[in-house]
Design a protein around this motif. Structure first.
Motif, PDB file in Angstrom:
ATOM      1  N   PHE A 304      85.982  61.172  32.483  1.00 47.54           N
ATOM      2  CA  PHE A 304      85.195  59.990  32.840  1.00 47.54           C
ATOM      3  C   PHE A 304      86.041  59.019  33.668  1.00 47.54           C
ATOM      4  O   PHE A 304      85.610  58.535  34.723  1.00 47.54           O
ATOM      5  CB  PHE A 304      84.678  59.310  31.568  1.00 47.54           C
ATOM      6  CG  PHE A 304      83.747  58.164  31.825  1.00 47.54           C
ATOM      7  CD1 PHE A 304      82.378  58.338  31.769  1.00 47.54           C
ATOM      8  CD2 PHE A 304      84.232  56.895  32.140  1.00 47.54           C
ATOM      9  CE1 PHE A 304      81.506  57.281  32.014  1.00 47.54           C
ATOM     10  CE2 PHE A 304      83.385  55.836  32.387  1.00 47.54           C
ATOM     11  CZ  PHE A 304      82.009  56.024  32.326  1.00 47.54           C
ATOM     12  N   LEU A 305      87.249  58.730  33.180  1.00 51.03           N
ATOM     13  CA  LEU A 305      88.113  57.754  33.862  1.00 51.03           C
ATOM     14  C   LEU A 305      88.612  58.267  35.200  1.00 51.03           C
ATOM     15  O   LEU A 305      89.025  57.478  36.055  1.00 51.03           O
ATOM     16  CB  LEU A 305      89.300  57.412  32.958  1.00 51.03           C
ATOM     17  CG  LEU A 305      88.946  56.657  31.670  1.00 51.03           C
ATOM     18  CD1 LEU A 305      90.167  56.517  30.785  1.00 51.03           C
ATOM     19  CD2 LEU A 305      88.345  55.291  31.990  1.00 51.03           C
ATOM     20  N   LEU A 306      88.567  59.571  35.392  1.00 46.11           N
ATOM     21  CA  LEU A 306      88.959  60.140  36.671  1.00 46.11           C
ATOM     22  C   LEU A 306      88.032  59.659  37.781  1.00 46.11           C
ATOM     23  O   LEU A 306      88.435  59.495  38.929  1.00 46.11           O
ATOM     24  CB  LEU A 306      88.943  61.668  36.589  1.00 46.11           C
ATOM     25  CG  LEU A 306      89.464  62.458  37.797  1.00 46.11           C
ATOM     26  CD1 LEU A 306      90.959  62.205  37.997  1.00 46.11           C
ATOM     27  CD2 LEU A 306      89.210  63.955  37.595  1.00 46.11           C
ATOM     28  N   ASP A 311      85.574  49.137  31.110  1.00 50.11           N
ATOM     29  CA  ASP A 311      86.208  48.534  29.935  1.00 50.11           C
ATOM     30  C   ASP A 311      85.870  49.314  28.672  1.00 50.11           C
ATOM     31  O   ASP A 311      86.715  49.485  27.783  1.00 50.11           O
ATOM     32  CB  ASP A 311      85.749  47.073  29.791  1.00 50.11           C
ATOM     33  CG  ASP A 311      86.300  46.192  30.903  1.00 50.11           C
ATOM     34  OD1 ASP A 311      87.311  46.589  31.530  1.00 50.11           O
ATOM     35  OD2 ASP A 311      85.717  45.112  31.149  1.00 50.11           O
ATOM     36  N   GLU A 312      84.622  49.761  28.576  1.00 53.58           N
ATOM     37  CA  GLU A 312      84.197  50.489  27.387  1.00 53.58           C
ATOM     38  C   GLU A 312      85.024  51.755  27.184  1.00 53.58           C
ATOM     39  O   GLU A 312      85.509  52.019  26.079  1.00 53.58           O
ATOM     40  CB  GLU A 312      82.715  50.851  27.509  1.00 53.58           C
ATOM     41  CG  GLU A 312      82.175  51.620  26.305  1.00 53.58           C
ATOM     42  CD  GLU A 312      80.751  52.064  26.511  1.00 53.58           C
ATOM     43  OE1 GLU A 312      80.317  52.156  27.679  1.00 53.58           O
ATOM     44  OE2 GLU A 312      80.061  52.340  25.516  1.00 53.58           O
ATOM     45  N   MET A 313      85.204  52.537  28.244  1.00 55.23           N
ATOM     46  CA  MET A 313      85.942  53.786  28.105  1.00 55.23           C
ATOM     47  C   MET A 313      87.434  53.541  27.916  1.00 55.23           C
ATOM     48  O   MET A 313      88.108  54.273  27.172  1.00 55.23           O
ATOM     49  CB  MET A 313      85.692  54.674  29.333  1.00 55.23           C
ATOM     50  CG  MET A 313      86.022  56.137  29.081  1.00 55.23           C
ATOM     51  SD  MET A 313      85.072  56.866  27.700  1.00 55.23           S
ATOM     52  CE  MET A 313      83.410  56.805  28.339  1.00 55.23           C
ATOM     53  N   LEU A 314      87.981  52.507  28.560  1.00 51.75           N
ATOM     54  CA  LEU A 314      89.393  52.160  28.358  1.00 51.75           C
ATOM     55  C   LEU A 314      89.625  51.726  26.919  1.00 51.75           C
ATOM     56  O   LEU A 314      90.675  52.038  26.322  1.00 51.75           O
ATOM     57  CB  LEU A 314      89.802  51.059  29.332  1.00 51.75           C
ATOM     58  CG  LEU A 314      89.921  51.493  30.808  1.00 51.75           C
ATOM     59  CD1 LEU A 314      90.144  50.284  31.693  1.00 51.75           C
ATOM     60  CD2 LEU A 314      91.052  52.507  30.986  1.00 51.75           C
ATOM     61  N   ASN A 315      88.693  51.002  26.331  1.00 56.95           N
ATOM     62  CA  ASN A 315      88.810  50.596  24.934  1.00 56.95           C
ATOM     63  C   ASN A 315      88.765  51.801  24.001  1.00 56.95           C
ATOM     64  O   ASN A 315      89.455  51.836  22.972  1.00 56.95           O
ATOM     65  CB  ASN A 315      87.696  49.611  24.573  1.00 56.95           C
ATOM     66  CG  ASN A 315      87.915  48.240  25.185  1.00 56.95           C
ATOM     67  OD1 ASN A 315      89.051  47.856  25.473  1.00 56.95           O
ATOM     68  ND2 ASN A 315      86.831  47.506  25.398  1.00 56.95           N
ATOM     69  N   TYR A 320      92.050  55.385  20.274  1.00 59.67           N
ATOM     70  CA  TYR A 320      92.700  56.631  19.873  1.00 59.67           C
ATOM     71  C   TYR A 320      94.227  56.465  19.822  1.00 59.67           C
ATOM     72  O   TYR A 320      94.893  57.021  18.952  1.00 59.67           O
ATOM     73  CB  TYR A 320      92.348  57.747  20.856  1.00 59.67           C
ATOM     74  CG  TYR A 320      90.963  58.325  20.656  1.00 59.67           C
ATOM     75  CD1 TYR A 320      90.660  59.107  19.546  1.00 59.67           C
ATOM     76  CD2 TYR A 320      89.960  58.106  21.585  1.00 59.67           C
ATOM     77  CE1 TYR A 320      89.399  59.640  19.368  1.00 59.67           C
ATOM     78  CE2 TYR A 320      88.687  58.630  21.420  1.00 59.67           C
ATOM     79  CZ  TYR A 320      88.409  59.400  20.308  1.00 59.67           C
ATOM     80  OH  TYR A 320      87.158  59.924  20.123  1.00 59.67           O
ATOM     81  N   ILE A 321      94.768  55.691  20.783  1.00 64.99           N
ATOM     82  CA  ILE A 321      96.223  55.571  20.884  1.00 64.99           C
ATOM     83  C   ILE A 321      96.778  54.606  19.831  1.00 64.99           C
ATOM     84  O   ILE A 321      97.726  54.932  19.098  1.00 64.99           O
ATOM     85  CB  ILE A 321      96.629  55.111  22.301  1.00 64.99           C
ATOM     86  CG1 ILE A 321      96.241  56.197  23.327  1.00 64.99           C
ATOM     87  CG2 ILE A 321      98.128  54.822  22.375  1.00 64.99           C
ATOM     88  CD1 ILE A 321      96.429  55.759  24.762  1.00 64.99           C
ATOM     89  N   THR A 322      96.208  53.407  19.742  1.00 69.06           N
ATOM     90  CA  THR A 322      96.767  52.367  18.875  1.00 69.06           C
ATOM     91  C   THR A 322      96.316  52.489  17.420  1.00 69.06           C
ATOM     92  O   THR A 322      97.094  52.255  16.493  1.00 69.06           O
ATOM     93  CB  THR A 322      96.377  50.976  19.406  1.00 69.06           C
ATOM     94  OG1 THR A 322      94.954  50.867  19.439  1.00 69.06           O
ATOM     95  CG2 THR A 322      96.935  50.759  20.791  1.00 69.06           C
ATOM     96  N   THR A 323      95.076  52.861  17.200  1.00 67.35           N
ATOM     97  CA  THR A 323      94.546  52.917  15.839  1.00 67.35           C
ATOM     98  C   THR A 323      94.804  54.266  15.176  1.00 67.35           C
ATOM     99  O   THR A 323      95.219  54.335  14.014  1.00 67.35           O
ATOM    100  CB  THR A 323      93.038  52.611  15.825  1.00 67.35           C
ATOM    101  OG1 THR A 323      92.810  51.362  16.461  1.00 67.35           O
ATOM    102  CG2 THR A 323      92.502  52.559  14.394  1.00 67.35           C
TER     103      THR A 323
END
Length: 848
Positions: A304-306, A311-315, A320-323
């Motif tokens: 998707f980000l490609l 903002d929704e997809m970056l969040n 996944y990374i931080t939590t």
């Protein structure tokens, strides 16, 4: 030895038949230049203007099919030629592709390769215009379901057309027309999959949703590629530009067309789905998350980000990374997203021939399984007894009657083979250009295919590559079909110990039909005509009196059974004979019965056939189509559908929800009359019953030893489940068509005639020493248990469909009674996602 199918005089047949029918088909994909879609459209318009409604709908349907065939063929050729670049020099590449394209079109389209159709006609088909007229023709021909489907197909892209909108409303209000009948006949597979995916997603079926979105995306990429190749078409300049300007103008037109593919494919009806491809990845990442498939979710987010950063997809990625503590390196897009496609051609071919499984035929291998394209192997086309009949004819050892039956079987086999190949390759209009029966002995030069089982592992048919290496082998086996196009290199191993025989067909849409087929048909028609002239060969009244003098009684007639061509007869067999036949049924399960037992079965069933033929005073002779001696055991606790041993059905057509019955080619349409002879009554349940058009019970008949129930094969009927004990009976299906005579029965009769002289009885000792293979094989009836529609609506306020060119005076529809019937499913739902059952129907509208 090798002979072509040819008939010279009444009994001089020069035909070769084979022992185990392994059928080979060569397919020449060329199309008749006289039936292009433009001419079919014009003919359809003429039929429409003259009010020839059946002809009109047929011509428009054929025009649509031919339009798709022609344009899909062009795209196939472009894809094949444009992907095979062998030269690094631009001009050489252009010439090479042009030459390849010219040859491909010539091969697949024949004289149509260079044909031109008007731009105006192409626009009509792109605009779905034929469906507009087709729906009205179906309506006038009183084929309302077909009319509803055609009208809806046109409506999907013309929702602002008030006339077609009112027509769709009219069909929605008709009794017997359901949501399932409103099918978009032009809907692509990826669209149906996407809609199904939305439905699964909305109900929280995450595994199913992710699977459907994956398949939708893969098929979309395939369609997108085909759309781009479809743009590589001719260009009308409208003037005479310079060479370089002509190239530039054409090139720009192609680029503009390709640019429109994304919007074209993302448009459902009249509405474009914004960011169509991205929406797949959006739905996928959440469905994967809910299924616990985190790695797949990471890939979907990266995909998707490609294309677009939101903002929704970056969040989501941050979560996944931080939590959850996943590494940022886990988020990698799918390598070569646009090229990572699935070849759905094989899947669609499997679907094309799936309908043949209802009569026992199975696709065994194809394509990559055989190390090549456009190849397949299928089996169970004919049974062992039918193979033997063809074998007898091939060896010319049979009596004249056997030769006649073999010829009839040969003609049936070639029709079935042709139909299967046409379905597999999606090629209508194929004709048999050549038919050959060939037998080879060990040591002879073999060329094509087989008709005998190969127990020694030799004499295989094989496919070869261009270098001459063997790619795959096919073992000869009775009833096996090998199909392929003429481009496939092939051969037959010359080293075998037994004789090997095959039926070889060459199918083409271009070459003329094999003359021998028409000669054979005329020969058989002449035989049938002579027989019918002499029928009946004895006095019907005398025969019926013989039955009555032996104790047979007609206990229920037409009026008592609430129908026509129905009757019940008692005492057609004695209690002793019933017991013997029940014993035969149990022995037959082991595949072996004695000659005297087989003779009893043949005699009793022949009496049933003769009684049906003469009591109904039929104008033509009846032949056995199939004989089935069977015992049914009780099913404990049977409820619902299990409360019926045989749900309501007809024996020669497929019952529809509206109470009509379609004579589907795979529904044993040759059957004319049916009969059941019961052998016992020491059980509970198991009653036979006639049914109304809505499948409710009309009148029932209880089984008793010697009781015969006979009826027209088109009558609706069913059988209740046995609740205690075991019910035994002989089911019989009869036909007026001698081409469908039961081969196993003919073999059994002739073998019995050789063992018994008239009036002879076989001793008990000889019975035990002379057991023979059971000739009456188990056979399941073709049933349909589709639910009956309960729709019954007041349609008094609904306006009937208008002609496509008729002016509309649109009334106030606010009080129409039909508006409440489907309040939960509006006509615009297709843009948001149709109910799953409707989208399922859309995927399979072209199935039989």
């Amino acid at each position: 030895m090798k002979m072509k199918l040819y008939v010279t005089t009444i009994m001089e047949l020069s035909i070769i038949l084979f022992f185990s029918l392994n059928i080979y088909c060569v397919l020449s994909l060329k199309h008749d230049q006289l039936t292009n879609y433009e001419k079919l459209y014009e003919m359809g318009m003429e039929a429409y203007k003259k009010g020839k409604w059946s002809e009109c709908s047929s011509l428009f349907s054929s025009a649509v099919k031919d339009y798709h065939f022609y344009h899909n063929t062009l795209i196939d050729c472009r894809m094949k030629c444009y992907k095979n670049d062998t030269s690094s020099i631009l001009f050489d590449t252009i010439l090479e592709k042009g030459n390849c394209l010219r040859h491909c079109k010539k091969k697949l389209l024949g004289l149509r390769a260079e044909e031109e159709t008007s731009y105006a006609i192409q626009l009509k088909f792109e605009d779905r215009n034929p469906y507009n007229y087709m729906s009205f023709c179906f309506y006038k021909d009183e084929k309302y379901k077909e009319a509803a489907s055609a009208a809806f197909t046109y409506y999907v892209s013309h929702q602002d057309d008030e006339r077609i909108t009112e027509s769709v409303h009219y069909y929605r209000g008709l009794s017997g027309i359901e949501n399932l009948d409103f099918v978009d006949l032009e809907r692509k597979l990826y669209q149906s999959l996407y809609i199904k995916g939305l439905n699964a997603y909305n109900v929280g079926d995450w595994e199913e949703a992710s699977s459907l979105f994956e398949r939708s995306l893969q098929d979309y990429f395939r369609e997108e590629e085909r759309c781009r190749f479809g743009c590589e078409k001719g260009f009308v300049h409208g003037m005479f530009p310079d060479f370089i300007n002509a190239i530039a103008d054409h090139y720009v037109a192609v680029l503009v067309c390709k640019q429109k593919c994304l919007k074209k494919l993302a448009t459902f009806g009249m509405d474009e789905v914004k960011d169509y491809v991205l929406e797949h990845f959006n739905y996928l990442q959440y469905a994967y998350y809910q299924s616990g498939k985190f790695e797949e979710a990471f890939e979907a987010i990266a995909n998707f980000l490609l294309f677009k950063s939101t903002d929704e997809m970056l969040n989501n990625k941050k979560y996944y990374i931080t939590t959850l503590g996943h590494s940022p390196n886990s988020f990698k897009p799918t390598p070569d997203i646009w090229g990572n496609q699935i070849d759905t051609g094989q899947a669609s071919r499997k679907e094309n021939v799936a309908m043949f499984e209802s009569i026992g035929m199975r696709l065994k291998s194809e394509g990559k399984d055989l190390n090549g394209e456009d190849r397949f192997v299928a089996d169970s086309f004919i049974r062992e007894d039918q193979c033997q009949t063809l074998t007898d004819l091939a060896m010319l050892v049979s009596e004249n009657e056997d030769l006649e039956m073999s010829l009839r079987l040969l003609l049936r086999a070639h029709v079935l083979m042709s139909s299967y190949v046409a379905a597999y390759f999606s090629r209508s209009g194929l004709r048999v250009a050549d038919i050959t029966l060939v037998c080879r002995h060990g040591g002879e030069q073999a060329t094509k295919a087989y008709l005998t089982d190969n127990t020694e592992g030799t004499g295989e048919f094989y496919f070869m590559g261009h270098d001459g290496d063997v790619q795959s082998k096919v073992e000869p086996e009775c009833g096996k079909l090998v199909g392929f196009t003429g481009e496939s290199h092939h051969g037959v191993s010359p080293a075998w110990d037994q004789e090997r025989c095959a039926l070889v067909l060459t199918l083409s849409e271009y070459r003329p039909k094999a003359q021998g087929l028409d000669d054979a048909k005329k020969f058989l028609q002449k035989l049938d005509s002579n027989r019918n002239k002499g029928f009946p060969d004895s006095d019907t009244t005398d025969i019926l009196n013989q039955f009555y003098s032996q104790g047979v009684k007609i206990t229920q007639k037409d009026d008592e059974l609430l129908g026509k061509e129905r009757f019940v007869a008692d005492d057609l067999s004695t209690p002793v004979e019933c017991d013997q036949l029940i014993a035969i049924a149990k022995l037959a399960e082991k595949g072996r019965i004695s000659p005297s037992s087989l003779r009893l079965l043949l005699d009793v069933s022949e009496n049933a056939r003769l009684l049906v033929e003469r009591y109904l005073r039929l104008p033509r002779p009846l032949y056995f189509d199939y004989t089935h001696l069977v015992c049914r055991t009780a099913i404990p606790g049977a409820e619902g559908e299990l409360s019926l041993s045989h749900p309501v059905h007809a024996d020669n057509c497929v019952i529809q929800d509206d109470g009509s019955c379609i004579r589907d080619p795979l529904a044993y349409t040759q059957r004319s009359y049916s009969a059941v002879l019961y052998l016992n009554d020491d059980f509970e349940g198991g009653e036979f019953f006639f049914a109304h058009k809505n499948k409710s019970e009309q009148i029932s008949v209880s089984p008793v030893c010697g009781r015969l129930v006979a009826f027209n094969a088109g009558e609706f009927h069913g059988v209740k489940a046995v609740t205690s004990g075991q019910r035994c009976a002989i089911a019989m299906w009869f036909t007026h068509d001698p081409n469908f005579q039961e081969v196993a029965r003919l073999h059994a009769s002739r073998r019995i005639d050789k063992l018994f002289k008239p009036g002879d009885k076989m001793s008990e000792q000889s019975e035990s020493e002379s057991q023979m293979e059971g000739a009456i094989l188990n056979h399941e009836e073709s049933l349909t248990d589709d639910p009956v529609s309960s729709v019954s609506e007041d349609k008094s306020d609904l306006r009937k469909p208008l002609k496509p060119d008729e002016q509309l005076t649109y009334p106030d529809m606010s009080d129409s009674s039909h508006s409440d019937a489907h309040s939960d499913s509006t006509l615009s739902d297709h843009a948001k996602g149709l109910p799953d059952d409707l989208s399922e129907k859309a995927e399979s509208h072209d199935e039989l």
